[in-house]
Write an enzyme that holds these catalytic residues in place. Structure first.
Site, PDB file in Angstrom:
ATOM      1  N   CYS A  70       0.801  -1.214   0.000  1.00 40.18           N
ATOM      2  CA  CYS A  70       0.000   0.000   0.000  1.00 40.18           C
ATOM      3  C   CYS A  70       0.838   1.272   0.000  1.00 40.18           C
ATOM      4  O   CYS A  70       2.057   1.245   0.065  1.00 40.18           O
ATOM      5  CB  CYS A  70      -0.931  -0.007   1.211  1.00 40.18           C
ATOM      6  SG  CYS A  70      -0.056   0.082   2.782  1.00 40.18           S
ATOM      7  N   ALA A  73       3.159   1.723   2.921  1.00 48.50           N
ATOM      8  CA  ALA A  73       4.367   0.905   2.782  1.00 48.50           C
ATOM      9  C   ALA A  73       5.389   1.604   1.893  1.00 48.50           C
ATOM     10  O   ALA A  73       6.590   1.566   2.149  1.00 48.50           O
ATOM     11  CB  ALA A  73       4.024  -0.470   2.217  1.00 48.50           C
ATOM     12  N   ARG A 104      12.913  -4.326   6.155  1.00 49.19           N
ATOM     13  CA  ARG A 104      13.415  -4.061   4.802  1.00 49.19           C
ATOM     14  C   ARG A 104      14.940  -4.059   4.635  1.00 49.19           C
ATOM     15  O   ARG A 104      15.455  -3.755   3.582  1.00 49.19           O
ATOM     16  CB  ARG A 104      12.814  -2.754   4.257  1.00 49.19           C
ATOM     17  CG  ARG A 104      11.471  -3.022   3.569  1.00 49.19           C
ATOM     18  CD  ARG A 104      10.951  -1.807   2.855  1.00 49.19           C
ATOM     19  NE  ARG A 104      11.892  -1.218   1.942  1.00 49.19           N
ATOM     20  CZ  ARG A 104      12.063  -1.591   0.680  1.00 49.19           C
ATOM     21  NH1 ARG A 104      11.361  -2.559   0.183  1.00 49.19           N
ATOM     22  NH2 ARG A 104      12.949  -0.980  -0.083  1.00 49.19           N
ATOM     23  N   HIS A 204       5.461   6.600  -2.490  1.00 48.30           N
ATOM     24  CA  HIS A 204       6.754   7.179  -2.897  1.00 48.30           C
ATOM     25  C   HIS A 204       6.563   8.658  -3.220  1.00 48.30           C
ATOM     26  O   HIS A 204       7.346   9.504  -2.792  1.00 48.30           O
ATOM     27  CB  HIS A 204       7.316   6.486  -4.138  1.00 48.30           C
ATOM     28  CG  HIS A 204       7.471   5.008  -4.003  1.00 48.30           C
ATOM     29  ND1 HIS A 204       7.310   4.147  -5.061  1.00 48.30           N
ATOM     30  CD2 HIS A 204       7.766   4.221  -2.938  1.00 48.30           C
ATOM     31  CE1 HIS A 204       7.500   2.903  -4.656  1.00 48.30           C
ATOM     32  NE2 HIS A 204       7.781   2.919  -3.375  1.00 48.30           N
TER      33      HIS A 204
END
Lengths: 551, 459
Positions: A70, A73, A104, A204
């Site tokens: 999503c 994230a 991550r 982003h």
């Protein structure tokens, strides 16, 4: 058609891709099949790097089992996750913060900033309860920011909104402004609710916007270094950024900021003083590069440090940009010094990997970049696709003017950026830029993945579990690259699976040393003995009866 | 230092959770649903939820974890998720063909108030659910409870949707194992089988999340409780539910719905809890306890007796989910160890806390307990007065590393080791494995810290 693509236009072995495409679609209800038909493309290469149009950055089909995550994230997890000295508070129920806690593999070295701050090992959350859903969560958020300050004394606090925050209408930005004034440190928020956009990609974009708005440009000090660059879209998974920094240092190139592997907020604040932006992952970070160019005059070029040849090529691009004989000489010397070890490893390994076939379905740049490394191993990419990329990442930025902006993307803010009256400083004259372009240095350009893929290879956007399964069955690739959710399903088929998000806890794979690591890893995987153990002796020869006796 | 900003001084926090010792309800519901044979768990929310849950479960099990999502966009969040769920139901049945779709909600769909039964009824009325297939649901808003209550909710949904009242009772015993590993579920079943009992276990993830590598991927592995068996739970002789928080709701629901009497016990971790589990089965079903189990029990007692000196009075810090925390604490106390710091992230209620306090009443140390606490506080306690051993999930290793304390992994998630899905920690055999793990950690440290003079061959 680019050189790399031309060199491997041999037909893809195995079933006819058009027939496979038809088979993939046959299982779907008609409406879904129509939609997926535009996202499953058999590649064709026409003059002028023209490739077929692919539908990308469109809604995920409910129920199909996509790889995607999503908006939150993409924002908190991907872009801001690797910045060590911001206290990142997730405003929402506990899950979102929990799942993005240390998962991550962004390596960081806190000893490279004087204060040594590192909050990446911590998870901060407001752990929103039903009470806040009903009466609002702003009060709890305000208190949480205060407690974060009291307990940790950070120089910056960021707040990330999760789904319910947007629905109940908490104004995180006003709370942040208020706390910024009260605490005297930088406090800013990200409206990255999970439902926004169609994938991580929206996150982003939101991360880029807010970092640009609240951090970039806060510190105008021009630091040391003759050739000062920012590395954008490199997240230091498994130490990739460290390897790139190592090479840069040898070449005498100074990294002002990396967005955002091994990063500090101080470096972001100062990043607009760099003279060139280098873009690794175009998808996740091109917005910052565009905005920095508009506001401060820093040009950007696309580079790629995945693959030894690509690394050498990218270093030469940087040298060409600065157009300094000493730098060019040093870059050539470094390439000459580094390549023999890479070549030796390749010569050793290539006989065992040549001719093997790979599939890559990952991210917004890696499915493209990693084809370089497979090529260096003499392997071929049968099929590839992105999880959350847009059309320009597939077909190249030349398609941008024609990309339709749908409702989901329109909801993501586009910052209105204009030239800074005092600090805009063009790094090159228009004539110099034109001369560099004429020499082949492309500014503000990314050619995309498809022009570099052979004719007849299948390009699949946002691949589903069903499609993955069928592609494996039809082609039986020698290696498959995707993420953790796909990993064990693929390996159950008896096919090695390489994670290209987490690198299976290995790496680095960038740069020269990284290339060698990757060669060795792929050699290990495609030649492992384990794939020969899937059947027990009595399964391969069931009629065997009591003949194990010593002769 | 990994957690370099953790101070010894504890400042009160009321709004900020730091390093949580819990996660959200939907992942528990997803895990439980995987314990139904032929089931596709479905997350009714934004696709990020299901991606995170699948990733976390996959990392923990190193196995394929299937699930689907309604993939809410901003539009669905405003206008409701009915269209998305309808489309998902269509697609899941046509492409993946499960026997059951188990829908759980999220904070997103709960905040906007989507009514799952209404949507499912509409889907059924429109013929979107093929004959012989089922769509069940549990409400699991992420802003309430934890992964454990989410698991409890989906387990209860199995009763609500499937259990059928029968006129005659069978001799079958229902076993509700709680939020434990597939290996634990298999061990609990094995022990009951050893006693000659017919059982139905639900959920049952053994054979689903610890499957073999055969070269063939099966989306629906052979494991899991079948719908047919779930129907029969209503005519069973009784139910033994393990873990009050994870299994209690389903057991009580079955009692209310089908009048199947239940016994709700601690998780059978450790000697005493396993004794009570075996004894309960023995009384409920009226069967003898076979010598084989008594033999295993004796082996476990043997290890405790032989190695008691190494357990005695060791200070232990524990972070875990409520049912595990309570059972483990009682186990450690029974070994004459001293569990001194106890944290669970789940707000498990006053009654739970009372039980936990009672369990450590005889421990000759000051004991700190926080129900609804986090690992940051836990770490600060350790900084104030150290412990000899830590037990908890993989996140505890950051504390163990910084403070240089022996550490045993137990709980959810375990992201950096294998074993938990194959080797149980319940029952006598599981107890022996736990004893071995604790001893390995303590004795490895003793070896490491010994001087050339005090180094021992025999221990």
């Amino acid at each position: 058609m680019t050189e790399t693509a031309r060199s491997q236009t041999a037909p893809i072995e195995g079933p006819d891709p058009e027939k496979v495409k038809a088979e993939l679609l046959a299982k779907y209800p008609p409406k879904v099949a129509r939609k997926r038909a535009k996202q499953i493309i058999v590649n064709r290469l026409e003059p002028g790097d023209k490739v077929p149009e692919i539908n990308a950055n469109v809604r995920t089909v409910p129920g199909l089992m996509s790889q995607r995550g999503c908006c939150y994230a993409g924002c908190k997890g991907v872009v801001l996750g690797p910045t060590r000295d911001i206290v990142n508070i997730t405003h929402g129920p506990i899950g979102c913060g929990f799942y993005s806690w240390l998962t991550r593999r962004n390596q960081t070295d806190p000893d490279t900033t004087p204060d040594g701050h590192n909050f990446m090992t911590y998870c901060f959350s407001t752990d929103m309860q039903e009470k806040e859903i009903i009466f609002g969560g702003e009060k709890k958020l305000r208190q949480a920011i205060q407690e974060a300050y009291d307990n940790f004394k950070p120089k910056a606090i960021a707040v990330f909104a999760t789904c319910p925050v947007g629905l109940i209408g908490d104004d995180i930005h006003s709370v942040c402004r208020e706390m910024k004034a009260a605490l005297g440190i930088n406090v800013f928020g990200f409206s990255c609710e999970g439902y926004k956009g169609v994938s991580q990609s929206a996150g982003h974009h939101i991360a880029n916007n807010q970092i640009f708005k609240h951090v970039v440009g806060l510190d105008d000090t021009i630091g040391a270094g003759e050739f000062r660059v920012n590395l954008l879209g490199e997240y230091n998974i498994g130490g990739d950024a460290f390897e790139i920094e190592r090479i840069f240092e040898k070449c005498g190139i100074t990294t002002v900021a990396t967005f955002s592997g091994n990063s500090s907020i101080d470096a972001f604040a100062n990043s607009h003083t760099a003279d060139l932006n280098l873009i690794m992952c175009h998808r996740s970070i091109n917005y910052v590069a565009e905005m920095m160019e508009k506001k401060f005059g820093v040009p950007w070029i696309k580079i790629n440090f995945i693959g030894a040849e690509a690394t050498a090529k990218s270093l030469r691009k940087i040298a060409a940009y600065f157009d300094d004989p000493a730098l060019t000489e040093r870059v050539e010397a470094v390439i000459a010094e580094e390549l023999p070890a890479v070549q030796a490893a390749r010569d050793d390994i290539r006989p065992r990997t040549a001719g093997k076939r790979a599939m890559l379905f990952v991210g917004g740049s890696r499915a493209h970049h990693y084809q370089e490394l497979f090529r260096e191993l003499g392997m071929r990419t049968l099929s590839a696709g992105y999880e959350f990329a847009h059309r320009d990442d597939y077909e190249g930025r030349k398609v941008l003017p024609g990309v339709k902006v749908d409702a989901d993307s329109r909801n993501i803010e586009e910052l209105d950026v204009c030239q800074d009256p005092d600090r805009y400083r063009p790094r090159k004259t228009p004539e110099e830029l034109a001369a560099l372009s004429a020499k082949g240095l492309e500014f503000k350009d990314y050619q995309g993945m498809m022009p570099e893929m052979p004719e007849g290879s299948m390009v699949i956007d946002d691949i589903s579990q069903f499609e993955t399964d069928l592609m494996i069955e039809k082609y039986r690739p020698d290696i498959f690259c995707a993420g953790i959710k796909e990993k064990y399903m693929i390996q159950k088929h008896g096919i090695p699976m390489k994670q290209l998000h987490s690198y299976d806890y290995g790496g680095p794979y960038a740069g020269f040393k990284g290339a060698v690591n990757f060669y060795r890893e792929i050699d290990r995987m495609v030649n492992s003995r384990v794939w020969g153990y899937l059947k027990a002796p009595w399964q391969t020869n069931p009629e065997l009866a009591a003949t194990y006796a010593w002769e | 230092m990994l957690l370099r900003h953790t101070t010894t001084e504890i400042k009160d926090r009321t709004a900020l959770t730091v390093n949580p010792a819990k996660t959200c309800q939907p992942i528990g519901a997803m895990y439980a649903a995987l314990g139904i044979h032929g089931c596709m768990p479905h997350s009714h929310g934004s696709q990020g939820c299901y991606a995170y849950h699948r990733s976390a479960l996959t990392r923990h099990y190193k196995e394929p974890v299937i699930a689907a999502t309604s993939a809410f966009t901003e539009g669905a969040s405003v206008f409701g998720g009915q269209a998305n769920l309808m489309q998902a139901i269509d697609n899941i049945f046509s492409v993946y063909n499960p026997d059951v779709i188990a829908v759980h909600t999220t904070c997103l769909s709960e905040t906007i108030g989507d009514d799952i039964p209404q949507i499912v009824n509409k889907a059924m009325a429109e013929g979107r659910v093929p004959a012989g297939k089922y769509v069940i649901h549990a409400n699991t808003p992420s802003y309430a409870g934890s992964h454990i209550t989410g698991f409890a909710g989906m387990t209860k949904a199995m009763v609500d949707y499937f259990a059928e009242t029968a006129s005659a009772r069978t001799k079958t015993v229902n076993l509700i194992p709680g939020f434990v590993e597939p290996s634990d579920m298999a061990e609990i079943r094995r022990m009951a089988a050893e006693m000659g009992l017919e059982t139905i276990m639900f959920p049952d993830t053994s054979g689903v999340l610890n499957g073999p590598m055969t070269g063939k991927y099966r989306m629906y592995p052979p494991g899991g409780v079948t719908v047919e068996a779930l129907r029969r739970t209503g005519s069973s002789l009784g139910t033994v539910a393990l873990g009050h928080l994870a299994s209690g709701d389903a057991a009580r629901a079955l009692d209310v719905k089908c009048k199947v009497p239940c016994q709700i016990l601690d998780l059978p971790i450790g000697l005493g809890a396993t004794d009570r589990f075996v004894d309960t089965l023995h009384r409920m079903a009226g069967v003898n306890v076979p010598d084989s189990l008594t033999f295993e029990r004796g082996q476990m007692v043997d290890i405790i007796a032989d190695m008691h000196q190494y357990f005695y009075n060791k200070r232990v810090g524990l972070v875990g989910d409520p049912d595990q925390l309570l059972a483990l604490t009682k186990f450690l106390v029974s070994l004459d160890m001293a569990p001194v710091y106890l944290v669970t992230g789940t707000s498990a209620g006053k009654k739970f806390e009372k039980h936990l306090r009672a369990a450590v009443a005889g421990v000759p140390h000051e004991v700190q307990i926080k129900v609804g606490g986090d690992m940051h506080l836990f770490h600060q306690w350790i900084k104030q007065a150290p412990v000899d051993l830590l037990i908890g999930n993989s996140y505890v290793k950051y504390i163990a590393h910084d403070e240089d304390i022996p550490y045993v992994r137990h709980g959810f998630p375990i992201l950096d080791r294998v074993g938990h899905s194959y080797f149980p920690t319940v029952g006598y055999r599981g107890g022996m494995r736990l004893l071995e793990k604790i001893l390995d950690a303590l004795l490895d440290r003793k070896d490491r810290d010994a001087t050339d003079i005090t180094f021992e061959l025999v221990m």
